[in-house]
Design a protein around this motif. Structure first.
Motif, short mmCIF file in Angstrom:
data_model
loop_
_atom_site.label_atom_id
_atom_site.label_comp_id
_atom_site.label_asym_id
_atom_site.label_seq_id
_atom_site.Cartn_x
_atom_site.Cartn_y
_atom_site.Cartn_z
N ALA A 64 26.10 0.11 3.17
CA ALA A 64 25.07 -1.08 2.55
C ALA A 64 24.02 -0.39 1.74
CB ALA A 64 24.87 -2.10 3.71
N ILE A 65 23.61 -1.35 0.78
CA ILE A 65 22.41 -0.88 -0.02
C ILE A 65 21.53 -2.04 0.03
CG2 ILE A 65 21.79 -0.05 -2.48
CD1 ILE A 65 24.60 0.73 -2.99
N HIS A 66 20.11 -1.66 0.49
CA HIS A 66 19.20 -2.73 0.47
C HIS A 66 17.98 -2.39 -0.56
CE1 HIS A 66 21.16 -3.48 4.25
NE2 HIS A 66 20.69 -4.78 4.09
N LYS A 67 17.45 -3.20 -1.20
CA LYS A 67 16.28 -3.13 -2.06
C LYS A 67 15.08 -3.13 -1.39
CE LYS A 67 16.83 -5.04 -6.20
NZ LYS A 67 17.07 -5.90 -7.47
N ASN A 68 14.27 -2.66 -1.63
CA ASN A 68 12.70 -2.87 -1.34
C ASN A 68 12.28 -3.59 -2.02
OD1 ASN A 68 10.15 -2.47 -0.06
ND2 ASN A 68 10.01 -0.29 -0.32
N LEU A 69 11.81 -5.01 -1.50
CA LEU A 69 11.02 -5.75 -2.38
C LEU A 69 9.37 -5.67 -2.38
CD1 LEU A 69 13.02 -9.11 -1.49
CD2 LEU A 69 13.51 -7.53 -3.54
N ASN A 70 9.14 -4.64 -1.58
CA ASN A 70 7.45 -4.55 -1.31
C ASN A 70 6.88 -5.98 -1.18
OD1 ASN A 70 7.51 -1.73 -2.01
ND2 ASN A 70 8.26 -2.22 -4.14
N SER A 71 7.32 -6.44 -0.28
CA SER A 71 6.82 -8.03 -0.11
C SER A 71 5.49 -8.02 0.71
CB SER A 71 7.85 -8.90 0.43
OG SER A 71 8.50 -8.41 1.71
N SER A 72 5.36 -7.01 1.49
CA SER A 72 3.94 -6.94 2.36
C SER A 72 2.87 -6.75 1.54
CB SER A 72 4.38 -6.07 3.46
OG SER A 72 4.26 -4.73 3.04
N TRP A 73 1.78 -6.92 2.01
CA TRP A 73 0.57 -6.68 1.31
C TRP A 73 0.43 -5.00 1.01
CZ3 TRP A 73 -3.15 -3.44 2.95
CH2 TRP A 73 -3.14 -3.06 4.42
N SER A 74 0.72 -4.32 1.74
CA SER A 74 0.77 -2.75 1.74
C SER A 74 1.52 -2.29 0.72
CB SER A 74 0.91 -2.10 3.09
OG SER A 74 1.91 -2.34 3.78
N GLY A 75 2.90 -3.07 1.09
CA GLY A 75 3.97 -2.74 -0.18
C GLY A 75 3.48 -2.97 -1.58
N LYS A 76 3.18 -4.25 -1.68
CA LYS A 76 2.56 -4.79 -2.98
C LYS A 76 1.55 -3.76 -3.38
CE LYS A 76 3.48 -9.58 -2.26
NZ LYS A 76 2.99 -10.93 -2.16
N ALA A 77 0.64 -3.46 -2.65
CA ALA A 77 -0.51 -2.39 -3.18
C ALA A 77 0.10 -1.01 -3.50
CB ALA A 77 -1.36 -2.25 -1.75
N ARG A 78 1.04 -0.29 -2.80
CA ARG A 78 1.84 0.70 -3.17
C ARG A 78 2.50 0.69 -4.42
NH1 ARG A 78 2.78 1.10 2.66
NH2 ARG A 78 4.76 0.18 2.58
N ALA A 79 3.08 -0.52 -4.73
CA ALA A 79 3.79 -0.82 -5.85
C ALA A 79 2.86 -0.72 -7.05
CB ALA A 79 4.64 -1.87 -5.75
N GLN A 80 1.87 -1.38 -6.85
CA GLN A 80 0.86 -1.64 -8.12
C GLN A 80 0.00 0.00 -8.43
OE1 GLN A 80 -1.87 -4.66 -6.82
NE2 GLN A 80 -0.14 -6.19 -7.14
N SER A 81 0.01 0.53 -7.12
CA SER A 81 -0.51 1.91 -7.38
C SER A 81 0.19 2.64 -8.10
CB SER A 81 -0.80 2.40 -5.81
OG SER A 81 -1.24 3.91 -6.09
N PHE A 82 1.47 2.68 -7.59
CA PHE A 82 2.65 3.52 -8.48
C PHE A 82 2.39 3.15 -10.16
CE2 PHE A 82 6.79 4.34 -10.35
CZ PHE A 82 7.02 5.68 -9.96
N GLN A 83 2.53 1.81 -10.48
CA GLN A 83 2.16 1.29 -11.83
C GLN A 83 0.87 1.85 -12.54
OE1 GLN A 83 4.64 0.03 -13.47
NE2 GLN A 83 5.82 -0.03 -11.74
N VAL A 84 -0.28 2.01 -11.62
CA VAL A 84 -1.50 2.50 -12.07
C VAL A 84 -1.44 3.89 -12.34
CG1 VAL A 84 -3.84 3.04 -11.65
CG2 VAL A 84 -2.73 0.65 -11.27
N PHE A 85 -0.73 4.72 -11.41
CA PHE A 85 -0.64 6.05 -11.59
C PHE A 85 0.37 6.56 -12.65
CE2 PHE A 85 -3.08 6.52 -7.71
CZ PHE A 85 -3.73 7.42 -7.83
N SER A 86 1.31 5.78 -12.99
CA SER A 86 2.42 5.94 -14.07
C SER A 86 1.76 6.03 -15.29
CB SER A 86 3.66 4.91 -13.93
OG SER A 86 4.28 5.13 -12.86
N LYS A 87 1.03 5.09 -15.50
CA LYS A 87 0.09 4.84 -16.79
C LYS A 87 -0.84 5.93 -17.14
CE LYS A 87 -2.68 1.51 -19.42
NZ LYS A 87 -3.27 2.67 -19.95
N ALA A 88 -1.66 6.26 -15.78
CA ALA A 88 -2.58 7.19 -15.90
C ALA A 88 -2.00 8.75 -16.29
CB ALA A 88 -3.28 7.67 -14.83
#
Length: 284
Positions: A77-101
Motif C-alpha cells: 500500500a501507499i499512504h499520503k501524509n496529509l499533515n493534518s495534525s497541528w504539528s504536521g501542519k507546522a512542519r509543512a509550513q516550516s518546509f515551505q518557509v525554508f524552501s523560499k529562504a
C-alpha cells in the motif's frame, strides 16, 4: 500560494512535482493493518491513480540491476501524509518557509528533490508522528545520537530498502520525502563533520556528479525534510538482513548504475514516453 518548481525528467523515475503535494488530496483513510496510519489520519493512494503509478514505477526502477529481488518485492500500500495534525501542519509550513529562504539564498532555486528514507517501522511511525529525532536505538537498546540524516535519491530506492527493517512477515516501510538540498558539498564516509562547512552550503552528498546519498544535517532535519508518502512493502529476503547485506556488494553495483540509467533515458526518449508533470499549489 507557493508553486513548486518542476524538476527535469531524465528517465522513468520520479520527477519533482510529478506527484501532487502531500498536503492536499483525498481524505480517505485505510489502515491496511498499520496502527499509526489510523492514528495520524494518513490517506491511502488508490492503485488506479497517477500518483500510485509514478511512485510504483520509481520504486521498482530504483531496484537497478536487482531484477530478481524486484520480483520478490511487493508494494502492499501507499499512504499520503496529509499533515493534518497541528504539528504536521507546522512542519509543512516550516518546509515551505525554508524552501523560499534557501531559494532566495541560492539565486531562486532551493534544489528541492524527492528522496527515499528507510528505517525500522517504529522509527518511521515516530517520524510521521513527531518528526526526525536526534536519538536512535543502537544495538543492545542503547541510545545514540546522530549528526545527519541520509536519504537515497529517487532513482536509488533499493539503497533505502536495504536500510529498512522488516518484521517476521517480511513487511517493511519506506518514506518518500521532499528534501531541500540547496547548495551541496561533498562529505566522505570517514568525515567527522556535523554541520555545513560554511554558510555557503545547505546539505551534502557523497558525490556531486552522481550522488547516491543526500545528507541533511541534524539541525535542519525537520525543516529541510518533509515526509510525503509511506510505502508499505513486502521483502521476505530482508528477514535475514545481515546475511543478505554481507552478500550484497553495493560498491560494485554503484559502478553499474550509469549505463543502466543512460539506457533507460534513451529508451524513454526514443519511445517518447513521459509522465505528465503535475504542478501543485500549496495553500498556507
Amino acid at each position: 500560494m507557493n508553486q513548486i518548481v518542476v524538476e527535469d525528467q531524465v528517465s522513468v523515475t520520479i520527477g519533482d512535482d510529478q506527484i501532487p503535494c502531500a498536503t492536499s488530496g483525498s481524505n480517505e483513510i485505510d489502515s491496511d493493518g498499520l496502527e499509526f496510519v489510523v492514528k495520524n489520519g494518513l490517506a491511502k493512494i488508490q492503485e488506479s491513480s497517477l500518483e500510485d503509478f509514478i511512485i510504483r514505477t520509481s520504486f521498482f526502477s530504483g531496484m537497478g540491476q536487482n531484477s530478481g529481488l524486484a520480483k520478490k518485492t511487493k508494494i502492499v500500500a501507499i499512504h499520503k501524509n496529509l499533515n493534518s495534525s497541528w504539528s504536521g501542519k507546522a512542519r509543512a509550513q516550516s518546509f515551505q518557509v525554508f524552501s523560499k529562504a534557501v531559494a532566495d539564498k541560492c539565486g531562486g532555486d532551493a534544489n528541492v528533490k524527492y528522496a527515499w528514507y528507510g528505517a525500522a517501522s517504529d522509527e518511521i511511525s515516530d517520524i510521521v508522528m513527531h518528526g526526525f529525532s536526534w536519538c536512535l536505538k543502537a544495538d543492545g537498546n542503547r541510545d545514540c545520537s546522530r549528526h545527519s540524516i541520509s536519504l537515497s535519491p529517487a532513482k536509488f530506492s533499493f539503497d533505502s530498502v536495504l536500510s529498512s527493517e522488516v518484521d517476521e512477515n517480511g513487511l517493511g516501510l519506506l518514506l518518500l520525502c521532499r528534501v531541500i538540498l540547496g547548495k551541496q558539498e561533498v562529505v566522505t564516509a570517514d568525515s567527522n563533520q556535523f554541520h555545513p562547512s560554511s554558510p555557503e552550503f545547505d546539505s551534502s552528498v557523497d558525490d556531486l556528479s552522481a550522488p547516491r546519498k543526500y545528507i541533511v544535517w541534524s539541525p535542519y532535519m525537520n525543516s529541510h525534510i518533509l515526509p510525503c508518502y509511506i510505502i508499505s512493502f513486502e521483502a521476505p529476503y530482508l528477514r535475514g538482513k545481515k546475511d543478505f547485506q554481507a552478500a550484497t556488494d553495493t560498491k560494485s553495483e554503484r559502478n553499474s548504475w550509469k549505463p543502466v540509467v543512460s539506457c533507460c533515458s534513451q529508451l524513454v526518449l526514443k519511445q517518447e514516453v513521459a509522465f505528465k508533470v503535475l504542478v501543485s499549489n500549496v495553500q498556507l
